[in-house]
Structures are given as C-alpha cells and as structure tokens.
Design an enzyme around this catalytic site. Structure first.
Site, short mmCIF file in Angstrom:
data_model
loop_
_atom_site.label_atom_id
_atom_site.label_comp_id
_atom_site.label_asym_id
_atom_site.label_seq_id
_atom_site.Cartn_x
_atom_site.Cartn_y
_atom_site.Cartn_z
N LYS A 77 0.85 -1.15 0.06
CA LYS A 77 -0.11 -0.02 0.03
C LYS A 77 0.88 1.37 0.00
CE LYS A 77 -3.78 1.62 2.62
NZ LYS A 77 -4.83 1.58 3.72
N SER A 106 -9.90 1.02 2.79
CA SER A 106 -9.02 2.06 2.17
C SER A 106 -7.83 1.08 1.16
CB SER A 106 -8.31 3.04 2.84
OG SER A 106 -7.35 2.42 3.73
N SER A 131 -9.70 -1.21 6.95
CA SER A 131 -9.14 -1.08 5.75
C SER A 131 -8.36 -2.15 5.05
CB SER A 131 -8.10 0.11 5.80
OG SER A 131 -9.01 1.51 5.49
N1 GLN Z 1 -13.11 3.13 6.44
C1 GLN Z 1 -12.44 3.92 7.64
C2 GLN Z 1 -12.11 5.36 7.44
O1 GLN Z 1 -12.47 6.01 6.58
C3 GLN Z 1 -11.42 3.06 8.01
C4 GLN Z 1 -9.85 3.28 7.20
C5 GLN Z 1 -9.03 2.71 7.61
O2 GLN Z 1 -9.02 1.41 8.21
N2 GLN Z 1 -7.65 3.09 7.28
O3 GLN Z 1 -11.40 5.96 8.49
#
Ligand code: GLN
Length: 481
Positions: A81, A156, A180
């Site tokens: 990532k 994400s 994410s």
């Molecule tokens: N979807 C969550 C957010 O937008 C989690 C994101 C993540 O785990 N980095 O914050």
C-alpha cells in the site's frame, strides 16, 4: 507455462523449490496480468506503480537460491500500500500533498520481509491517507473490483486487495485503522488480517490514527497469512508501541480439537442493520458449520458495539488532525507558495494538497478537540473506549471468538456512497471495534452472492490470538467453507 498468478505463497515456494517456477517468471506473469489489464476497457487500477526493476530483483533472488541460500520467502513478490515506506521509492498516500516525496528508509515490516527474501514489486492504490472505505478518494482515481468492474473493491487498502485477487502479487500489505484491510479482503474474496495492536511495528507506516493503526495482511490462504505474520511480527525499537509478545510460528497451528469445543459469540448488534439477505444467509451457513463441528455458538447482546462507529469517527479524525499537521509544505512533498508569507504557504499548500475527505477529517478532528467540545466529544469517546476494552476483555474470558459478517453488504457500486460520508462510514459498522480495542480480527472468504460478489465473515479474538484466528479459518475451510 502454467498460470502461477493465482497461487498461494506456500505453493509458489514449493514450486520454486522444485525448480518448476522461478521468481523471475512469476514477476513477469504478474506484470503481464497488469499490462493486459491496463489495456482493458475498465482497468482495475490496483497499482500506482509497478517497479521497473522488479524483474531484476526477482532474478537476483533466483540467483541466491541457486547459490544454495534458503530463506522463508525467498523470491516471493508482494504488493505494498502506498502509505508504507520502501527506501528509495516514491510514497504518496494517494495524496497530492506528497507528490515528489521519496521514502528515505523502509518500514520495519518491509525490512523484515525483504530480509526473508520477499520482493516488493509495486505500490498500490488507496483512499487518500487511508481515509475511506471504497478506494475512490485517490489522486489516481478509483480502483475497480475484479468481480464486477462497476463496483468498488472496498477501502482503503483496495489496491492491495485487488493486486492479489487479480493475480498481480502473491500477497500484499495494507493498513488498518478501522477495517481497511478486512473490508477490501471481504469484497475481493481474500483473507484479510488486522493483527493485534503492537503485533507489527508501525515504523514507516504513515500515521493516520496512531492508537488504532496497524499494518495488515491480504492473502489467498490462512496459511499464507500465518507465514507472512511470523516473518514480519515482533518487537521493534523504532516503535515503542510494538509488543514484546512471542511471535507466532510460520506454520499454521492446527487447533488441537479442530473447531470442537470453541466458544463462539454472535452479537445481535450486527444483525438487522440493513444486512443484505445473501450476506445474512452466508453468515448463517458459517454458524452452522461451527455448530456441526462441535463449537458452542451463542447469540449474545453486546450493546457497546453499536457505539463503535461514533467512537471511531471521533477518535480517528482527532488523531488524524494532529498527525496530518506535519504536512505543511515545509518538510515533505509538494509546496505551493502563495507568495504572502509563511501562513499563506501552509494554507495554500494544504488547501491544494489535501482532497475533500481528508479535509473533512481534519475539520471534524479539530472540532472534537476544540475547547468547549473536547469534553463532550473526544474525552467522552475515550471514556467509552475504555469501557469497550473492559467489556470486550470480559467477553473474551467467556468466549474464544466473536463472529460477525465483515460488512453488512457485498461490494457496492462505484459512486454509490462517494457523496454521502455517513453512508460510507457505515461500511465500517462491523470492523472498527477491533481497532478501538486493539484485538486481532480476520476476514474469511465465505462464498459469494448469486451474481458472484464475494462475501466475508469476520472472527475476532483476544489480544495476540492470531494463531487461533488463523487456525480457525483453516479448520472452517476443512469443514467445507
Ligand atoms: N473506512 C475507515 C475510515 O475511513 C477505516 C479506514 C482505515 O482502516 N484506514 O476511516
């Protein structure tokens, strides 16, 4: 030549050992998959960069093996990532504000994987600064789901999940602040592990919510996840929050009695929340697999789980607003000088550099920390978080596992939630509790909808119970999942 692009790490290693496959051939096959996809009508957009020298690195690994060297992951290519540092490579967090930035050092997890012979082959797309649940909030555009290209892969870490699902990497690293890795893994038919807080060093992971962040693993099998975890885990002096806990072994630990005797809690709070009927029936099937194998499944009530989305969307933005203050146009990445002094340099750089969702988080974070509101929001959230940790610790005294769907729905359409932040936030309904409490959680592929969209179920356990989670996943597979 056989198609090796969808093989799990463990099989890749044995083929390489037997001289039936080389790392160089494998990297070539991943690159060919990527190039073929780029030429298609709706490219997946999993990678933001596939390294030009990936083939050279693979050839070097093949040479080391020929020379007799044996390492746990020698020659295994993986995707990373774009918020995890790899020395000498660009890193953008999918944000304009980091344009032109090159990592001066590697994350500890990368160093450990590379020391074990693994090869980082590219950087994957993500929601900007890991804020999002769909991989749409990116300077590189949306990533598509390989099972339906009009749908999101989840976020994400969407690019990391798609790189594996589409046969462009053997495994991948993502990051977890509130789900994410697990969400995209569930949308793409993979295993997604959010390790215990402290299990993996955060050194070199760009901080979002420091008390929640962990690097996570996307893999094709539970055995692969166990192998990767064993290499990457362990105390790191560069990260004071990394734990000195015994590192789990590389081999998946078989559960002594399979699933028999496991005590599994199914909280009612995660049903009746707009759960898709096909997700609900896949979930019920997993429950019956547990029961048939002799596990004791109990439906329970755990009311605090309902508060987790609210807690998360106070605590994560609060920490983000502080962490992202360092992107000021002075130290890292892009700088836009408004020509009116330092304050304007900061504000113009940040205004141009951050996308709308990141700005929203910074505004929310500053709001919940501001005097007059800090007691009502941030401090209240911290108090409730303490309660959550305490109650969850109690729960894991009585149960081995907490079982739920990973997400109430399968992959949603691109564009469906992008303008509705609350709908987007609700994608994390079943996942954030694990980050808030620091416990490990694993998304397990659990079949698909009639239209072929993958469905995931999630198991969570007490702190450092990754071997139990991974062993359970393998046992479930043995039961026909
Ligand atoms: N979807 C969550 C957010 O937008 C989690 C994101 C993540 O785990 N980095 O914050």
């Amino acid at each position: 030549m056989m198609d090796a692009t969808k093989l799990p790490v463990v099989e890749i290693l044995s083929l390489i050992d037997d001289g039936k496959l080389s790392s160089e051939e494998l990297v070539k096959a991943y690159r060919a998959a990527l190039e073929g996809d780029r030429a298609s009508a709706k490219p997946l957009n999993a990678y933001v960069e596939f390294f030009d020298d990936a083939g050279d690195l693979a050839r070097a690994a093949d040479a080391r093996r020929k020379a007799g060297e044996r390492l746990p992951l020698l020659g295994v290519p993986f995707a990373v990532k774009d918020n995890i540092s790899i020395a000498g490579r660009a890193l953008t967090c999918a944000s304009d504000i980091l344009e032109g930035y090159t990592s001066p050092y590697s994350a500890t997890v990368i160093e450990r994987l590379v020391a074990a012979g693994a090869i980082p082959v590219g950087r994957t797309n993500m929601d900007e600064f890991a804020m999002g649940s769909s991989c749409e909030y990116s300077r590189y555009g949306a990533t598509r789901n390989p099972f339906d290209r009009d749908r999101t892969p989840g976020g994400s870490s969407g690019g990391s999940a798609v790189a594996v699902a589409a046969g462009m990497a053997a495994f991948s690293l993502g990051s977890e602040t509130g789900g994410s890795v697990r969400l995209p893994a569930s949308f793409c038919g993979l295993y997604g592990l959010k390790p215990s807080y402290g299990r993996l060093s955060r050194y070199g992971l760009v901080a979002f919510g420091s008390s929640l962040d962990q690097i996570g693993i996307c893999a094709r099998t539970a055995g692969d996840a166990a192998l990767i975890l064993s290499v990457a885990a362990g105390r790191d002096d560069h990260d004071e929050t990394s734990a000195d806990a015994p590192v789990p072994g590389a081999r998946l630990e078989a559960l002594p009695r399979g699933l028999a005797g496991l005590r599994v809690a199914v909280p009612g709070e995660f049903s009746g929340i707009g759960t898709d009927p096909e997700v609900a029936s896949a979930f019920e099937r997993v429950i019956s697999l547990f029961e048939k194998a002799g596990a004791a499944v109990e439906r329970i009530s755990f009311p605090l789980l309902k508060s987790c989305i609210a807690l998360y969307y106070i605590i994560a933005p609060a920490e983000a607003s502080s962490n992202l203050a360092r992107f000021d146009g002075i130290r890292y990445g892009a700088r836009v000088d408004g020509g009116k002094g330092l304050f304007s340099l900061y504000s113009v750089t940040r205004d141009r550099g951050f996308g709308p969702e990141v700005k929203r988080r910074i505004v929310v974070g500053n709001f919940v920390l501001s005097s007059g509101y800090v007691d009502a929001y941030y401090k209240k959230a911290l108090a409730v978080r303490t309660l959550l940790v305490r109650e969850l610790t109690g729960l894991f005294g009585r149960f081995d596992l907490l079982l739920s769907p990973t997400s109430p729905t399968p992959a949603f359409r691109i564009g469906e939630k992008v303008d509705d932040p609350v709908a987007m936030y609700l994608s994390d309904l079943c996942t954030t509790f694990a980050n808030l409490a620091g416990v490990p959680a694993l998304s397990i592929p659990a079949g698909a909808t009639k239209s072929g969209l993958p469905i995931g179920v999630q198991i969570a356990g007490k702190l450092f119970s990754e071997p139990l989670l991974l062993g359970t996943a393998a046992a479930l597979r043995g039961e026909g999942l």
